[in-house]
Write a protein that holds these residues in place. Structure first.
Motif, PDB file in Angstrom:
ATOM      1  N   GLN A  39       3.895   1.496  -1.164  1.00 42.24           N
ATOM      2  CA  GLN A  39       4.545   1.587  -2.469  1.00 42.24           C
ATOM      3  C   GLN A  39       3.598   2.166  -3.509  1.00 42.24           C
ATOM      4  OE1 GLN A  39       7.833   0.844  -3.017  1.00 42.24           O
ATOM      5  NE2 GLN A  39       7.488   1.797  -5.009  1.00 42.24           N
ATOM      6  N   ILE A  40       2.325   1.769  -3.441  1.00 42.87           N
ATOM      7  CA  ILE A  40       1.329   2.305  -4.369  1.00 42.87           C
ATOM      8  C   ILE A  40       1.205   3.818  -4.169  1.00 42.87           C
ATOM      9  CG2 ILE A  40      -1.146   2.365  -4.899  1.00 42.87           C
ATOM     10  CD1 ILE A  40      -1.173  -0.675  -4.377  1.00 42.87           C
ATOM     11  N   CYS A  41       1.211   4.249  -2.921  1.00 40.78           N
ATOM     12  CA  CYS A  41       1.108   5.686  -2.635  1.00 40.78           C
ATOM     13  C   CYS A  41       2.328   6.436  -3.173  1.00 40.78           C
ATOM     14  CB  CYS A  41       0.987   5.919  -1.132  1.00 40.78           C
ATOM     15  SG  CYS A  41      -0.604   5.406  -0.465  1.00 40.78           S
ATOM     16  N   LEU A  42       3.506   5.842  -3.023  1.00 38.97           N
ATOM     17  CA  LEU A  42       4.726   6.490  -3.500  1.00 38.97           C
ATOM     18  C   LEU A  42       4.792   6.531  -5.019  1.00 38.97           C
ATOM     19  CD1 LEU A  42       7.395   5.071  -1.030  1.00 38.97           C
ATOM     20  CD2 LEU A  42       6.465   7.381  -1.116  1.00 38.97           C
ATOM     21  N   ASP A  43       4.136   5.590  -5.671  1.00 39.97           N
ATOM     22  CA  ASP A  43       4.176   5.530  -7.131  1.00 39.97           C
ATOM     23  C   ASP A  43       3.215   6.524  -7.783  1.00 39.97           C
ATOM     24  OD1 ASP A  43       6.129   3.613  -7.145  1.00 39.97           O
ATOM     25  OD2 ASP A  43       4.774   1.927  -7.452  1.00 39.97           O
ATOM     26  N   GLY A  44       2.502   7.310  -6.985  1.00 33.19           N
ATOM     27  CA  GLY A  44       1.667   8.353  -7.556  1.00 33.19           C
ATOM     28  C   GLY A  44       0.202   7.987  -7.664  1.00 33.19           C
ATOM     29  N   ALA A  45      -0.181   6.835  -7.167  1.00 36.04           N
ATOM     30  CA  ALA A  45      -1.593   6.463  -7.215  1.00 36.04           C
ATOM     31  C   ALA A  45      -2.253   6.923  -5.917  1.00 36.04           C
ATOM     32  CB  ALA A  45      -1.738   4.956  -7.387  1.00 36.04           C
ATOM     33  N   TYR A  46      -2.097   8.210  -5.654  1.00 33.79           N
ATOM     34  CA  TYR A  46      -2.567   8.778  -4.390  1.00 33.79           C
ATOM     35  C   TYR A  46      -4.058   8.614  -4.202  1.00 33.79           C
ATOM     36  CZ  TYR A  46      -3.227  12.084  -0.602  1.00 33.79           C
ATOM     37  OH  TYR A  46      -3.563  12.649   0.598  1.00 33.79           O
TER      38      TYR A  46
ATOM     39  N   CYS B   4      -4.904   5.420  -2.699  1.00 38.45           N
ATOM     40  CA  CYS B   4      -4.506   5.316  -1.307  1.00 38.45           C
ATOM     41  C   CYS B   4      -5.501   6.009  -0.379  1.00 38.45           C
ATOM     42  CB  CYS B   4      -3.146   5.978  -1.078  1.00 38.45           C
ATOM     43  SG  CYS B   4      -1.796   4.935  -1.567  1.00 38.45           S
TER      44      CYS B   4
ATOM     45  N   LYS C  55       0.836  -1.208   0.000  1.00 33.14           N
ATOM     46  CA  LYS C  55       0.000   0.000   0.000  1.00 33.14           C
ATOM     47  C   LYS C  55       0.872   1.260   0.000  1.00 33.14           C
ATOM     48  CE  LYS C  55      -3.914   2.108   2.309  1.00 33.14           C
ATOM     49  NZ  LYS C  55      -4.885   2.025   3.393  1.00 33.14           N
TER      50      LYS C  55
END
Length: 86
Positions: A71-78, A81, A69
């Motif tokens: 990592q998803i936030c860091l990848d720009g899929a805010y 998140c 979760k």
């Protein structure tokens, strides 16, 4: 008299059964050393180990989900998140 194609008049099925029984009786016993019986199992200790393993697996799974979760936030899929958070 009706001939069955065999001498002695025994049906083929009975003959095969007798042959199988003789073959089973002639099978030699296994040679070699005999293994000792396994030690007795302490099921209380076994269950404690099983519960501990399941708890470890649950903690590991939770940590991996949190890491994914993050990592998803860091990848720009805010938006994914923060979906559902208000």
């Amino acid at each position: 008299m009706v001939s069955r194609g065999r001498h002695g008049g025994a049906p083929a099925r009975e003959d095969e059964l007798r042959r199988d029984e003789r073959a089973e009786q002639q099978v030699p016993a296994l040679q070699g050393s005999v293994l000792p019986p396994p030690p007795p199992v302490d099921y209380g200790v076994f269950m404690q180990g099983l519960v501990q393993a399941m708890q470890t697996q649950a903690h590991t799974q939770a940590a991996l989900q949190a890491q994914l979760k993050a990592q998803i936030c860091l990848d720009g899929a805010y938006e994914r998140c923060t979906a559902g958070k208000s």
